[in-house]
Design a protein around this motif. Structure first.
Motif, PDB file in Angstrom:
ATOM      1  N   LYS A  15      -2.542   2.463  20.085  1.00  0.00           N
ATOM      2  CA  LYS A  15      -1.568   2.943  19.074  1.00  0.00           C
ATOM      3  C   LYS A  15      -1.969   4.093  18.177  1.00  0.00           C
ATOM      4  O   LYS A  15      -1.565   5.140  17.928  1.00  0.00           O
ATOM      5  CB  LYS A  15      -1.042   1.968  18.623  1.00  0.00           C
ATOM      6  N   ARG A  16      -3.332   3.559  17.558  1.00  0.00           N
ATOM      7  CA  ARG A  16      -3.936   4.630  16.515  1.00  0.00           C
ATOM      8  C   ARG A  16      -4.502   5.867  17.072  1.00  0.00           C
ATOM      9  O   ARG A  16      -4.051   7.042  16.660  1.00  0.00           O
ATOM     10  CB  ARG A  16      -5.150   3.650  16.028  1.00  0.00           C
ATOM     11  N   GLU A  17      -5.001   5.775  18.403  1.00  0.00           N
ATOM     12  CA  GLU A  17      -5.485   7.096  19.155  1.00  0.00           C
ATOM     13  C   GLU A  17      -4.359   7.909  19.315  1.00  0.00           C
ATOM     14  O   GLU A  17      -4.171   9.315  19.189  1.00  0.00           O
ATOM     15  CB  GLU A  17      -6.212   6.662  20.250  1.00  0.00           C
ATOM     16  N   GLN A  18      -3.040   7.474  19.792  1.00  0.00           N
ATOM     17  CA  GLN A  18      -1.869   8.349  20.134  1.00  0.00           C
ATOM     18  C   GLN A  18      -1.290   8.682  18.824  1.00  0.00           C
ATOM     19  O   GLN A  18      -0.853   9.932  19.098  1.00  0.00           O
ATOM     20  CB  GLN A  18      -1.130   7.476  20.894  1.00  0.00           C
ATOM     21  N   SER A  19      -1.269   7.984  17.874  1.00  0.00           N
ATOM     22  CA  SER A  19      -1.095   8.586  16.587  1.00  0.00           C
ATOM     23  C   SER A  19      -1.762   9.804  16.044  1.00  0.00           C
ATOM     24  O   SER A  19      -1.032  10.759  15.692  1.00  0.00           O
ATOM     25  CB  SER A  19      -0.908   7.642  15.452  1.00  0.00           C
ATOM     26  N   LEU A  20      -3.275   9.715  16.161  1.00  0.00           N
ATOM     27  CA  LEU A  20      -3.859  10.827  15.766  1.00  0.00           C
ATOM     28  C   LEU A  20      -3.637  12.028  16.591  1.00  0.00           C
ATOM     29  O   LEU A  20      -3.680  12.992  16.206  1.00  0.00           O
ATOM     30  CB  LEU A  20      -5.461  10.312  15.883  1.00  0.00           C
ATOM     31  N   LEU A  21      -3.276  12.019  17.909  1.00  0.00           N
ATOM     32  CA  LEU A  21      -3.315  13.000  18.982  1.00  0.00           C
ATOM     33  C   LEU A  21      -1.705  13.467  18.553  1.00  0.00           C
ATOM     34  O   LEU A  21      -1.390  14.749  18.995  1.00  0.00           O
ATOM     35  CB  LEU A  21      -3.383  12.543  20.144  1.00  0.00           C
ATOM     36  N   ASN A  22      -0.736  12.717  18.321  1.00  0.00           N
ATOM     37  CA  ASN A  22       0.755  13.158  18.402  1.00  0.00           C
ATOM     38  C   ASN A  22       1.313  13.453  16.992  1.00  0.00           C
ATOM     39  O   ASN A  22       2.414  14.192  16.987  1.00  0.00           O
ATOM     40  CB  ASN A  22       1.557  12.161  19.218  1.00  0.00           C
ATOM     41  N   ASP A  23       0.811  12.792  16.115  1.00  0.00           N
ATOM     42  CA  ASP A  23       1.601  12.624  14.783  1.00  0.00           C
ATOM     43  C   ASP A  23       0.877  13.387  13.708  1.00  0.00           C
ATOM     44  O   ASP A  23      -0.293  13.575  13.717  1.00  0.00           O
ATOM     45  CB  ASP A  23       1.869  11.074  14.337  1.00  0.00           C
TER      46      ASP A  23
ATOM     47  N   ALA B  98      -0.318  14.149   9.848  1.00  0.00           N
ATOM     48  CA  ALA B  98      -0.865  13.283   9.025  1.00  0.00           C
ATOM     49  C   ALA B  98       0.297  12.587   8.241  1.00  0.00           C
ATOM     50  O   ALA B  98       0.028  11.460   7.896  1.00  0.00           O
ATOM     51  CB  ALA B  98      -1.923  14.026   8.021  1.00  0.00           C
ATOM     52  N   GLU B  99       1.192  13.288   7.803  1.00  0.00           N
ATOM     53  CA  GLU B  99       2.311  12.810   7.011  1.00  0.00           C
ATOM     54  C   GLU B  99       2.975  11.588   7.704  1.00  0.00           C
ATOM     55  O   GLU B  99       3.367  10.497   7.172  1.00  0.00           O
ATOM     56  CB  GLU B  99       3.503  13.697   6.424  1.00  0.00           C
ATOM     57  N   GLN B 100       3.320  12.099   9.043  1.00  0.00           N
ATOM     58  CA  GLN B 100       3.926  10.852  10.031  1.00  0.00           C
ATOM     59  C   GLN B 100       3.182   9.690   9.952  1.00  0.00           C
ATOM     60  O   GLN B 100       3.533   8.490  10.174  1.00  0.00           O
ATOM     61  CB  GLN B 100       4.280  11.574  11.149  1.00  0.00           C
ATOM     62  N   ARG B 101       1.812  10.068  10.134  1.00  0.00           N
ATOM     63  CA  ARG B 101       0.709   8.790  10.468  1.00  0.00           C
ATOM     64  C   ARG B 101       0.912   7.803   8.934  1.00  0.00           C
ATOM     65  O   ARG B 101       0.693   6.629   8.875  1.00  0.00           O
ATOM     66  CB  ARG B 101      -0.742   9.116  10.390  1.00  0.00           C
ATOM     67  N   TYR B 102       1.033   8.592   7.770  1.00  0.00           N
ATOM     68  CA  TYR B 102       1.236   7.721   6.646  1.00  0.00           C
ATOM     69  C   TYR B 102       2.469   7.040   6.630  1.00  0.00           C
ATOM     70  O   TYR B 102       2.406   5.787   6.319  1.00  0.00           O
ATOM     71  CB  TYR B 102       1.015   8.684   5.481  1.00  0.00           C
ATOM     72  N   LEU B 103       3.656   7.860   6.905  1.00  0.00           N
ATOM     73  CA  LEU B 103       4.997   7.198   7.182  1.00  0.00           C
ATOM     74  C   LEU B 103       4.725   5.823   7.917  1.00  0.00           C
ATOM     75  O   LEU B 103       5.298   4.922   7.606  1.00  0.00           O
ATOM     76  CB  LEU B 103       5.799   8.041   7.266  1.00  0.00           C
ATOM     77  N   ASN B 104       4.205   5.909   9.092  1.00  0.00           N
ATOM     78  CA  ASN B 104       4.085   4.977  10.037  1.00  0.00           C
ATOM     79  C   ASN B 104       3.503   3.686   9.481  1.00  0.00           C
ATOM     80  O   ASN B 104       3.749   2.476   9.628  1.00  0.00           O
ATOM     81  CB  ASN B 104       3.387   5.399  11.384  1.00  0.00           C
ATOM     82  N   LEU B 105       2.347   4.069   8.845  1.00  0.00           N
ATOM     83  CA  LEU B 105       1.578   2.938   8.252  1.00  0.00           C
ATOM     84  C   LEU B 105       2.314   2.307   7.182  1.00  0.00           C
ATOM     85  O   LEU B 105       2.393   0.890   7.078  1.00  0.00           O
ATOM     86  CB  LEU B 105       0.061   3.525   7.831  1.00  0.00           C
ATOM     87  N   PHE B 106       3.025   3.012   6.336  1.00  0.00           N
ATOM     88  CA  PHE B 106       3.760   2.797   5.332  1.00  0.00           C
ATOM     89  C   PHE B 106       4.789   1.828   5.978  1.00  0.00           C
ATOM     90  O   PHE B 106       5.288   0.821   5.076  1.00  0.00           O
ATOM     91  CB  PHE B 106       4.232   3.720   4.657  1.00  0.00           C
ATOM     92  N   SER B 107       5.638   2.245   6.874  1.00  0.00           N
ATOM     93  CA  SER B 107       6.889   1.347   7.301  1.00  0.00           C
ATOM     94  C   SER B 107       6.432   0.123   8.151  1.00  0.00           C
ATOM     95  O   SER B 107       7.210  -0.912   8.033  1.00  0.00           O
ATOM     96  CB  SER B 107       7.749   2.306   8.351  1.00  0.00           C
ATOM     97  N   GLU B 108       5.295   0.030   8.731  1.00  0.00           N
ATOM     98  CA  GLU B 108       4.885  -1.058   9.465  1.00  0.00           C
ATOM     99  C   GLU B 108       4.149  -2.181   8.682  1.00  0.00           C
ATOM    100  O   GLU B 108       4.381  -3.158   8.859  1.00  0.00           O
ATOM    101  CB  GLU B 108       3.646  -0.642  10.376  1.00  0.00           C
ATOM    102  N   ARG B 109       3.517  -1.805   7.538  1.00  0.00           N
ATOM    103  CA  ARG B 109       2.924  -2.713   6.719  1.00  0.00           C
ATOM    104  C   ARG B 109       2.803  -2.306   5.259  1.00  0.00           C
ATOM    105  O   ARG B 109       1.967  -2.290   4.507  1.00  0.00           O
ATOM    106  CB  ARG B 109       1.282  -2.839   6.945  1.00  0.00           C
ATOM    107  N   PRO B 110       4.272  -2.249   4.670  1.00  0.00           N
ATOM    108  CA  PRO B 110       4.457  -1.880   3.325  1.00  0.00           C
ATOM    109  C   PRO B 110       3.784  -2.666   2.484  1.00  0.00           C
ATOM    110  O   PRO B 110       3.221  -2.048   1.359  1.00  0.00           O
ATOM    111  CB  PRO B 110       5.927  -1.664   3.212  1.00  0.00           C
ATOM    112  N   ASP B 111       3.947  -3.954   2.653  1.00  0.00           N
ATOM    113  CA  ASP B 111       3.270  -4.889   1.393  1.00  0.00           C
ATOM    114  C   ASP B 111       1.731  -4.659   1.670  1.00  0.00           C
ATOM    115  O   ASP B 111       1.060  -5.085   0.580  1.00  0.00           O
ATOM    116  CB  ASP B 111       3.637  -6.373   1.915  1.00  0.00           C
ATOM    117  N   LEU B 112       1.119  -4.789   2.615  1.00  0.00           N
ATOM    118  CA  LEU B 112      -0.318  -4.587   2.798  1.00  0.00           C
ATOM    119  C   LEU B 112      -0.848  -3.223   2.495  1.00  0.00           C
ATOM    120  O   LEU B 112      -2.016  -3.297   2.023  1.00  0.00           O
ATOM    121  CB  LEU B 112      -0.915  -5.065   4.171  1.00  0.00           C
TER     122      LEU B 112
END
Length: 189
Positions: A136-144, A146-160
């Motif tokens: 999932k991380r590799e695909q995100s680096l290839l397809n998304d 940087a802003e989308q990668r941040y938003l994905n991380l924020f939406s998946e684990r906002p508390d952490l």
């Protein structure tokens, strides 16, 4: 230890006998924030379950480390490629917060595989889960972006995400800390 059984039973039903063998091998350790669990060049001898805390995987660099993974409470952590091949690791693992781990060493896992009905299934499920996170991380680096990668991380684990220093987040999504600040400003405004 109940967290581990609950986690494993998401994938496979554990008999009390198999759980007894599995749990008898677990060793609990507590680590302070910023404890290096595995240094580059050392062989990973343990597969660990995070009861409390967070861990990052990174390549140390003189100026800025290259962070490529995080693991949090309720997940397994390991320099897994080093663990399964029993060869020196090309990266390090470090606690980001006070962290409590339950360890299984390599030989004990081999014993669990041979002595339990579900040991190989558990091993495969853990390996598959670690693979899916990496993929999932590799695909995100290839397809998304940087802003989308941040938003994905924020939406998946906002508390952490609040536990992770910005420099590690920036490295993880592949930008400088300054670029991450600009991304965060754009998102907020």
């Amino acid at each position: 230890m109940i967290q581990i059984r609950t986690y494993l039973e998401q994938f496979v039903a554990l008999s009390d006998h198999d759980w007894e063998i599995f749990s008898s091998k677990l060793i609990k350790t507590a680590h302070k924030k910023k404890t290096i669990l595995l240094k580059i060049g050392k062989v990973e001898r343990q597969l660990s379950f995070i009861e409390k805390g967070s861990v990052r995987l990174y390549i140390p660099k003189v100026e800025n480390d290259l962070t490529f993974g995080f693991s949090f409470k309720g997940n397994f952590i390991s320099a897994y490629d080093s663990f399964i091949t029993q060869t020196p690791s090309t990266y390090q693992t470090e606690t980001l917060t006070e962290t409590t781990l339950w360890h299984l060493n390599y030989d004990d896992i081999q014993d669990i595989y041979s002595r339990t009905a579900i040991g190989n299934t558990i091993g495969r499920m853990i390996a598959e889960n670690l693979f899916l996170m990496k993929s999932k991380r590799e695909q995100s680096l290839l397809n998304d972006s940087a802003e989308q990668r941040y938003l994905n991380l924020f939406s998946e684990r906002p508390d952490l995400i609040k536990q992770i220093p910005l420099r590690h987040l920036a490295s993880y999504i592949g930008v400088t800390p300054q670029a991450l600040s600009r991304i965060r400003r754009r998102i907020i405004s």
